[in-house]
Design a protein around this motif. Structure first.
Motif, short mmCIF file in Angstrom:
data_model
loop_
_atom_site.label_atom_id
_atom_site.label_comp_id
_atom_site.label_asym_id
_atom_site.label_seq_id
_atom_site.Cartn_x
_atom_site.Cartn_y
_atom_site.Cartn_z
N ALA A 80 64.82 150.33 138.28
CA ALA A 80 65.63 149.14 138.71
C ALA A 80 65.71 148.67 139.60
CB ALA A 80 66.84 149.19 137.80
N TYR A 81 65.91 149.74 140.82
CA TYR A 81 66.06 149.38 142.13
C TYR A 81 64.63 149.07 142.68
CZ TYR A 81 67.00 149.89 147.39
OH TYR A 81 66.80 149.63 148.78
N GLU A 82 63.70 149.79 142.60
CA GLU A 82 62.32 149.35 142.98
C GLU A 82 61.85 148.18 142.62
OE1 GLU A 82 60.65 150.84 145.46
OE2 GLU A 82 62.16 152.22 145.59
N ALA A 83 62.09 147.75 141.33
CA ALA A 83 61.68 146.45 140.68
C ALA A 83 62.51 145.36 141.37
CB ALA A 83 61.93 146.31 139.12
N LEU A 84 63.63 145.41 141.36
CA LEU A 84 64.65 144.38 142.05
C LEU A 84 64.45 144.40 143.43
CD1 LEU A 84 67.95 145.27 140.11
CD2 LEU A 84 66.70 143.10 139.86
N ARG A 85 64.13 145.24 144.15
CA ARG A 85 63.91 145.27 145.59
C ARG A 85 62.68 144.06 145.98
NH1 ARG A 85 60.78 147.81 149.39
NH2 ARG A 85 60.00 149.15 147.72
N ARG A 86 61.63 144.21 145.05
CA ARG A 86 60.46 143.34 145.08
C ARG A 86 60.76 142.13 144.37
NH1 ARG A 86 58.64 148.61 144.23
NH2 ARG A 86 57.55 149.74 145.94
N ASP A 87 61.93 141.78 143.92
CA ASP A 87 62.05 140.49 142.83
C ASP A 87 62.18 139.38 143.88
OD1 ASP A 87 62.37 138.74 141.08
OD2 ASP A 87 63.84 140.03 139.96
N GLY A 133 73.12 152.49 144.10
CA GLY A 133 73.16 153.62 144.60
C GLY A 133 71.98 153.48 145.71
N HIS A 134 72.13 154.20 146.75
CA HIS A 134 70.86 154.49 147.64
C HIS A 134 69.93 155.42 147.19
CE1 HIS A 134 68.82 155.19 151.57
NE2 HIS A 134 69.50 154.51 152.18
N PRO A 135 68.52 154.96 147.35
CA PRO A 135 67.73 155.44 146.69
C PRO A 135 67.03 157.01 147.14
CG PRO A 135 66.74 153.67 147.85
CD PRO A 135 68.01 153.50 147.80
N HIS A 136 67.34 157.13 148.21
CA HIS A 136 66.93 158.34 149.11
C HIS A 136 67.74 159.57 148.48
CE1 HIS A 136 65.88 161.26 151.99
NE2 HIS A 136 64.98 160.37 152.71
N PRO A 137 66.68 160.71 148.08
CA PRO A 137 67.31 161.97 147.38
C PRO A 137 68.36 162.38 147.96
CG PRO A 137 64.83 161.72 147.39
CD PRO A 137 65.32 160.58 148.19
N ALA A 138 68.29 162.40 149.37
CA ALA A 138 69.53 163.13 150.04
C ALA A 138 70.83 162.41 149.98
CB ALA A 138 69.43 162.90 151.69
N TYR A 139 70.87 161.40 149.21
CA TYR A 139 72.13 160.67 148.95
C TYR A 139 72.47 160.92 147.48
CZ TYR A 139 71.87 158.50 153.34
OH TYR A 139 71.64 158.07 154.72
N ALA A 140 71.72 161.59 146.83
CA ALA A 140 71.95 161.68 145.23
C ALA A 140 73.32 162.12 144.60
CB ALA A 140 70.95 162.51 144.68
#
Length: 287
Positions: A208-215, A238-245
């Protein structure tokens, strides 16, 4: 007319490769076909990246072809470490090539995170156990004749109502929190509802984040600046980077409310409060 050098560049070093790439670029595209040093550097690249290619099930010249594409770019000509840039790009291309072969799709599609996340297709016959032994779709039991079907219908309706009530409450709490961060109420409601709709459609927060980021359409419809939109998405999903998971930053407001955190707990998160407050639109906005 191309100038012939008495001593060809030592392309095994970063400086020598940079000098060669600059000279070939200035000489024009035909130089790659006629210059003997260009042929030597491609043979060197094929040998250099052969282990990497074999690791991903590719021919060495496929890796050399990827290296050739990078060598003609400006980033390779101007890099402090041209070989480092080329190696990084070849590694990414090899991974994408391998995923594309496994997923039976194009390399361009395999580079996209939401496509590469799928597993490789497999035949039912590839497994030792029958499909009926492990697939949940076949784990169906006959209904108990002594049970009243009406009771099951009531239970299903009750669960649907509870789910709807929980989702509605979560959305309203999220809207209230964003509004408390000095976001216009109408904009906060429209943005949060749009994000929740996309989340329900996509199924996962990262997708959802990737789709909305480009929306861009949503940004234009909400009349919200790109920076504010990006910060809001990270705050909600939430921040998409795995380090923040495993952190609050990686979970996002929606997830944190869903697992039982309260608005009061969110308000004590100084980083979240400051980030959303600073990103609040100061002009325009959804109407």
């Amino acid at each position: 007319m191309m100038t012939t050098l008495s001593e060809p560049e030592d392309f095994t070093t970063g400086e020598g490769l940079r000098a060669l790439l600059v000279r070939l670029h200035e000489a024009g595209p035909a130089a790659w076909r006629s210059d003997p040093v260009a042929a030597d550097v491609m043979e060197h690249a094929a040998a250099k990246y052969a282990p990497l290619a074999r690791k991903h099930g590719l021919d060495p010249w496929e890796a050399a072809s990827a290296a050739f594409d990078v060598m003609r770019t400006r980033s390779a000509r101007t890099a402090k470490d041209p070989w480092g840039v080329i190696t990084h790009a070849v590694r990414i291309t090899c991974i994408a090539e391998e995923r594309a072969q496994g997923l039976l799709c194009s390399v361009h599609q395999a580079r996209r995170p939401h496509v590469s996340a799928y597993h490789d297709p497999e035949r039912i016959s590839d497994r030792e156990n029958p499909l009926t032994d492990y697939h949940e779709a076949f784990h169906i039991t006959d209904p108990d004749p002594t049970e009243d079907p009406a009771e099951h219908d009531e239970d299903d309706q009750r669960r649907e109502y509870d789910t709807f009530t929980t989702a509605t409450s979560l959305i309203e709490d999220t809207i209230a929190f964003v509004t408390a961060m000095k976001w216009p109420p109408a904009l906060a409601r429209a943005a949060v509802e749009h994000v929740c709709q996309e989340l329900a459609r996509a199924g996962t927060r990262r997708t959802a984040y990737e789709a909305l980021r480009r929306d861009k359409h949503a940004q234009a419809l909400l009349d919200i600046e790109a920076d504010s939109w990006s910060i809001l998405l990270k705050a909600l999903l939430g921040h998409p980077h795995p380090a923040y998971a495993a952190t609050s930053t990686g979970r996002g407001i929606l997830h944190r409310l869903l697992i039982g955190e309260t608005l009061r707990a969110l308000l004590r998160d100084e980083d979240l409060v400051l980030t959303l407050s600073v990103a609040a639109p100061r002009r325009g906005g959804y109407r």
